[in-house]
Design a protein around this motif. Structure first.
Motif, PDB file in Angstrom:
ATOM      1  N   ALA A  42      42.050  38.568  12.335  1.00 32.59           N
ATOM      2  CA  ALA A  42      41.843  38.019  10.985  1.00 32.59           C
ATOM      3  C   ALA A  42      42.620  36.727  10.735  1.00 32.59           C
ATOM      4  CB  ALA A  42      42.188  39.078   9.930  1.00 32.59           C
ATOM      5  N   LEU A  43      42.507  35.778  11.682  1.00 31.83           N
ATOM      6  CA  LEU A  43      43.148  34.478  11.448  1.00 31.83           C
ATOM      7  C   LEU A  43      42.234  33.638  10.569  1.00 31.83           C
ATOM      8  CD1 LEU A  43      44.586  33.495  14.957  1.00 31.83           C
ATOM      9  CD2 LEU A  43      45.688  34.738  13.096  1.00 31.83           C
ATOM     10  N   LYS A  44      42.845  32.770   9.815  1.00 29.77           N
ATOM     11  CA  LYS A  44      42.051  31.948   8.888  1.00 29.77           C
ATOM     12  C   LYS A  44      41.142  30.961   9.628  1.00 29.77           C
ATOM     13  CE  LYS A  44      45.105  32.168   4.954  1.00 29.77           C
ATOM     14  NZ  LYS A  44      46.548  32.044   5.193  1.00 29.77           N
ATOM     15  N   HIS A  45      40.069  30.589   8.992  1.00 20.26           N
ATOM     16  CA  HIS A  45      39.148  29.555   9.459  1.00 20.26           C
ATOM     17  C   HIS A  45      38.674  29.772  10.898  1.00 20.26           C
ATOM     18  CE1 HIS A  45      40.734  27.812   5.870  1.00 20.26           C
ATOM     19  NE2 HIS A  45      41.926  27.591   6.416  1.00 20.26           N
ATOM     20  N   GLY A  46      38.410  31.001  11.234  1.00 19.40           N
ATOM     21  CA  GLY A  46      37.905  31.289  12.587  1.00 19.40           C
ATOM     22  C   GLY A  46      38.870  30.868  13.679  1.00 19.40           C
ATOM     23  N   GLY A  47      40.139  30.838  13.389  1.00 16.49           N
ATOM     24  CA  GLY A  47      41.160  30.362  14.338  1.00 16.49           C
ATOM     25  C   GLY A  47      41.251  31.200  15.600  1.00 16.49           C
ATOM     26  N   THR A  48      40.775  32.438  15.524  1.00 15.93           N
ATOM     27  CA  THR A  48      40.913  33.344  16.672  1.00 15.93           C
ATOM     28  C   THR A  48      40.257  32.775  17.930  1.00 15.93           C
ATOM     29  OG1 THR A  48      40.888  35.175  15.131  1.00 15.93           O
ATOM     30  CG2 THR A  48      40.546  35.723  17.428  1.00 15.93           C
ATOM     31  N   TYR A  49      39.104  32.115  17.765  1.00 17.26           N
ATOM     32  CA  TYR A  49      38.375  31.637  18.943  1.00 17.26           C
ATOM     33  C   TYR A  49      39.167  30.580  19.703  1.00 17.26           C
ATOM     34  CZ  TYR A  49      34.522  34.516  17.522  1.00 17.26           C
ATOM     35  OH  TYR A  49      33.769  35.619  17.209  1.00 17.26           O
ATOM     36  N   LYS A  50      39.799  29.721  18.955  1.00 18.24           N
ATOM     37  CA  LYS A  50      40.617  28.670  19.581  1.00 18.24           C
ATOM     38  C   LYS A  50      41.790  29.319  20.340  1.00 18.24           C
ATOM     39  CE  LYS A  50      43.085  24.795  18.092  1.00 18.24           C
ATOM     40  NZ  LYS A  50      43.737  24.280  16.899  1.00 18.24           N
ATOM     41  N   VAL A  51      42.388  30.284  19.695  1.00 21.30           N
ATOM     42  CA  VAL A  51      43.528  30.968  20.322  1.00 21.30           C
ATOM     43  C   VAL A  51      43.080  31.707  21.589  1.00 21.30           C
ATOM     44  CG1 VAL A  51      45.233  32.809  20.005  1.00 21.30           C
ATOM     45  CG2 VAL A  51      44.804  31.189  18.154  1.00 21.30           C
ATOM     46  N   MET A  52      41.943  32.363  21.528  1.00 18.96           N
ATOM     47  CA  MET A  52      41.445  33.097  22.700  1.00 18.96           C
ATOM     48  C   MET A  52      41.254  32.152  23.882  1.00 18.96           C
ATOM     49  SD  MET A  52      38.988  36.193  21.324  1.00 18.96           S
ATOM     50  CE  MET A  52      37.758  35.215  20.505  1.00 18.96           C
ATOM     51  N   LYS A  53      40.769  30.958  23.566  1.00 11.87           N
ATOM     52  CA  LYS A  53      40.554  29.962  24.618  1.00 11.87           C
ATOM     53  C   LYS A  53      41.877  29.587  25.286  1.00 11.87           C
ATOM     54  CE  LYS A  53      38.112  25.833  24.840  1.00 11.87           C
ATOM     55  NZ  LYS A  53      37.556  24.677  24.125  1.00 11.87           N
ATOM     56  N   ASN A  54      42.873  29.427  24.457  1.00 12.30           N
ATOM     57  CA  ASN A  54      44.207  29.090  24.961  1.00 12.30           C
ATOM     58  C   ASN A  54      44.777  30.227  25.824  1.00 12.30           C
ATOM     59  OD1 ASN A  54      46.601  27.525  25.138  1.00 12.30           O
ATOM     60  ND2 ASN A  54      47.547  28.861  23.584  1.00 12.30           N
ATOM     61  N   LEU A  55      44.605  31.460  25.359  1.00 11.45           N
ATOM     62  CA  LEU A  55      45.121  32.616  26.101  1.00 11.45           C
ATOM     63  C   LEU A  55      44.375  32.788  27.431  1.00 11.45           C
ATOM     64  CD1 LEU A  55      45.513  35.143  23.130  1.00 11.45           C
ATOM     65  CD2 LEU A  55      47.344  33.884  24.297  1.00 11.45           C
ATOM     66  N   LEU A  56      43.117  32.452  27.388  1.00 17.31           N
ATOM     67  CA  LEU A  56      42.299  32.522  28.606  1.00 17.31           C
ATOM     68  C   LEU A  56      42.795  31.500  29.633  1.00 17.31           C
ATOM     69  CD1 LEU A  56      39.723  33.851  29.814  1.00 17.31           C
ATOM     70  CD2 LEU A  56      38.435  31.931  28.878  1.00 17.31           C
ATOM     71  N   LYS A  57      43.090  30.311  29.118  1.00 19.86           N
ATOM     72  CA  LYS A  57      43.579  29.237  29.990  1.00 19.86           C
ATOM     73  C   LYS A  57      44.873  29.663  30.694  1.00 19.86           C
ATOM     74  CE  LYS A  57      45.664  25.216  28.827  1.00 19.86           C
ATOM     75  NZ  LYS A  57      45.887  24.247  27.760  1.00 19.86           N
ATOM     76  N   HIS A  58      45.717  30.388  29.969  1.00 15.77           N
ATOM     77  CA  HIS A  58      46.992  30.830  30.552  1.00 15.77           C
ATOM     78  C   HIS A  58      46.884  32.174  31.264  1.00 15.77           C
ATOM     79  CE1 HIS A  58      49.253  27.493  29.061  1.00 15.77           C
ATOM     80  NE2 HIS A  58      48.800  27.694  27.835  1.00 15.77           N
ATOM     81  N   LYS A  59      45.659  32.655  31.421  1.00 14.91           N
ATOM     82  CA  LYS A  59      45.384  33.897  32.154  1.00 14.91           C
ATOM     83  C   LYS A  59      46.023  35.141  31.525  1.00 14.91           C
ATOM     84  CE  LYS A  59      43.987  32.196  36.614  1.00 14.91           C
ATOM     85  NZ  LYS A  59      43.825  30.780  36.400  1.00 14.91           N
ATOM     86  N   LEU A  60      46.177  35.091  30.230  1.00 16.87           N
ATOM     87  CA  LEU A  60      46.675  36.279  29.536  1.00 16.87           C
ATOM     88  C   LEU A  60      45.496  37.157  29.119  1.00 16.87           C
ATOM     89  CD1 LEU A  60      49.424  34.626  27.299  1.00 16.87           C
ATOM     90  CD2 LEU A  60      49.671  35.679  29.533  1.00 16.87           C
ATOM     91  N   LEU A  61      44.332  36.553  29.071  1.00 15.98           N
ATOM     92  CA  LEU A  61      43.100  37.282  28.794  1.00 15.98           C
ATOM     93  C   LEU A  61      42.108  37.026  29.920  1.00 15.98           C
ATOM     94  CD1 LEU A  61      42.345  36.618  24.996  1.00 15.98           C
ATOM     95  CD2 LEU A  61      43.458  38.616  26.012  1.00 15.98           C
ATOM     96  N   HIS A  62      41.194  37.954  30.053  1.00 15.47           N
ATOM     97  CA  HIS A  62      40.089  37.781  31.002  1.00 15.47           C
ATOM     98  C   HIS A  62      38.803  37.783  30.187  1.00 15.47           C
ATOM     99  CE1 HIS A  62      37.685  38.425  34.629  1.00 15.47           C
ATOM    100  NE2 HIS A  62      37.011  39.310  33.908  1.00 15.47           N
ATOM    101  N   HIS A  63      37.922  36.834  30.485  1.00 12.86           N
ATOM    102  CA  HIS A  63      36.675  36.732  29.728  1.00 12.86           C
ATOM    103  C   HIS A  63      35.554  37.425  30.490  1.00 12.86           C
ATOM    104  CE1 HIS A  63      33.150  34.207  28.133  1.00 12.86           C
ATOM    105  NE2 HIS A  63      33.488  35.074  27.201  1.00 12.86           N
TER     106      HIS A  63
END
Ligand code: ADP
Ligand code: MG
Length: 402
Positions: A42-63
């Motif tokens: 529930a981040l404002k202004h759809g911020g979650t997607y940007k954050v997910m991209k960043n976490l993916l880049k750092h390999k903390l998430l797998h897509h």
């Protein structure tokens, strides 16, 4: 894949909020739908997607978009959540070099604010046996495989609970400091695994101490089940410390006798081969008490008086239940079944959405590591996508933090 913990400093509160949202979603999704992550975080202004991209880049998430668009945590993402929580709790302030790679764990030095060095064990249940089991067992085709997260957490909780209880009963084990998710913090044992020690000054008393430990464990209702030269540490004074407890079972386990005999046999075999000890007739003295005579590799399990309720009594207080014990035993025996709950998926998703607000999510703050001379120590945190092979080389690509 490895990544230095320096990155922890640059992860924001929002990054951790999204990581936590994915973790929550993984309670009932192997791959958490992006839409659900966004709803939980529930981040404002759809911020979650940007954050997910960043976490993916750092390999903390797998897509994964094979079935639908979604993400799951990597080991590294899970490591960071645990490390962050423990750092925020003030348990330690910095992560140092890797000191061990077990079958199903990675062990690092960590340092407290006042410079005390502790050991951090990150459980990776599923790294070896889960994959081996998976390739063999048919029923796993139909189950979700996000249980590595749940099982690793259970293994850590069990290890912590046993270490604490054993320490309180005078067993030579590391001091259990704290536990979060799949991570156990304990005192650093000075010394080496016995497997690395080519010669002992006094092999006989060391042998007797070790066999005495197996007997004393049984008297407390427990069998180690992996009692061998890899899980016994010895220091320069030939003092023994036992480690590694996730696979321990009760003496009331149906295969207790077999596990007990196997532990005993391992010790006999090792001392016979490595230190040329010969065994004729021996009387084992645990705590100065005569507990029976064994011949060659026979130590009589049935003649030990055992307190089979030790487990229930001592461990329930640590939050490790008999049910948890059953789940982990089944897994270790390669027969874990899906842990289904009656709650339907949607209800659990909604619970995640409201639960995140109860979490105290902060950034880590400054994380640095210095040794006693204020010199920089190399720092690495091994992380991996749990689909890729693990890199066992410690110290590689280490990055100074200060
Ligand atoms: P696994 O369950 O993966 O076998 P272990 O707990 O046996 O993990 O740890 C693996 C190795 O890490 C050990 O053999 C030892 O060298 C090191 N180690 C583990 N715990 C400690 C500790 N508390 N202090 C020092 N070294 C440790
Ligand atoms: Mg071990």
């Amino acid at each position: 894949m490895k990544l230095d913990v320096n990155m922890l400093r640059y992860l924001s509160k929002e990054d951790f909020r999204v990581l936590t949202a994915v973790e929550m979603g993984m309670r009932n999704h192997e791959i958490v739908p992006s839409e659900l992550i966004s709803r939980i975080a529930a981040l404002k202004h759809g911020g979650t997607y940007k954050v997910m991209k960043n976490l993916l880049k750092h390999k903390l998430l797998h897509h994964d978009s094979s079935k639908y668009d979604g993400f799951r945590l990597t080991y590294l993402g899970y490591d960071f959540l645990a490390i962050k929580t423990l750092v925020n709790r003030g348990v330690f302030a910095a992560v140092g070099r890797q000191i061990g790679v077990g079958k199903e764990s990675d062990i690092f030095e960590v340092a407290t604010e006042d410079g005390t060095v502790l050991a951090m064990k990150l459980h990776r249940l599923g790294r070896v046996s889960f994959r081996a089991v998976k390739s063999k067992r048919d029923y796993l085709r139909h189950r979700n495989n996000f249980n590595w997260l749940y099982l690793s957490r259970l293994a850590a909780l069990k290890e912590f609970a046993f270490m604490k209880a054993l320490g309180e009963h005078g067993f030579p084990v590391p001091n259990a400091v704290d536990c979060n998710r799949h991570c156990v913090i304990m005192s650093l044992v000075q010394g080496y695994p016995l497997v690395q020690v080519k010669q002992l000054q006094n092999p006989e008393p060391v042998f007797e101490t070790i066999v005495g430990l197996i007997v004393r464990l049984a008297e407390h209702g427990l069998i180690h089940c992996d009692f061998n030269e890899f899980n016994l540490m010895i220091d320069d004074d030939e003092k023994i410390t036992m480690i590694d407890f996730p696979q321990m079972v009760s003496v009331s386990h149906r295969n207790a006798q077999m596990y007990f005999d196997r532990d005993v046999e391992c010790v006999f075999k090792f001392f016979r081969k490595r230190y040329n000890l010969s065994f004729h007739e021996y009387t084992v003295d645990a705590d100065g008490e005569d507990v029976g005579t064994y011949e060659s590799n026979r130590l009589c399990f049935s003649s030990i008086s055992k307190d089979a309720i030790f487990l229930d009594k001592e461990l329930a207080a640590s939050g490790f239940s008999t049910k948890d014990q059953e789940v982990i035993e089944k897994f270790i025996e390669g027969a874990v079944e899906e842990n289904n709950s009656d709650t339907d998926e949607e209800t659990r998703d909604d619970e995640c959405v409201s639960a995140i607000n109860e979490q105290n999510i902060e950034g880590v703050g400054s994380l640095h590591l210095q040794d006693e001379d204020e010199q920089t120590i190399d720092c690495v945190v091994a992380g991996e996508d749990n689909d890729t092979e693990h890199d066992h080389q410690a110290g590689e690509s280490s990055v100074p933090l200060t």
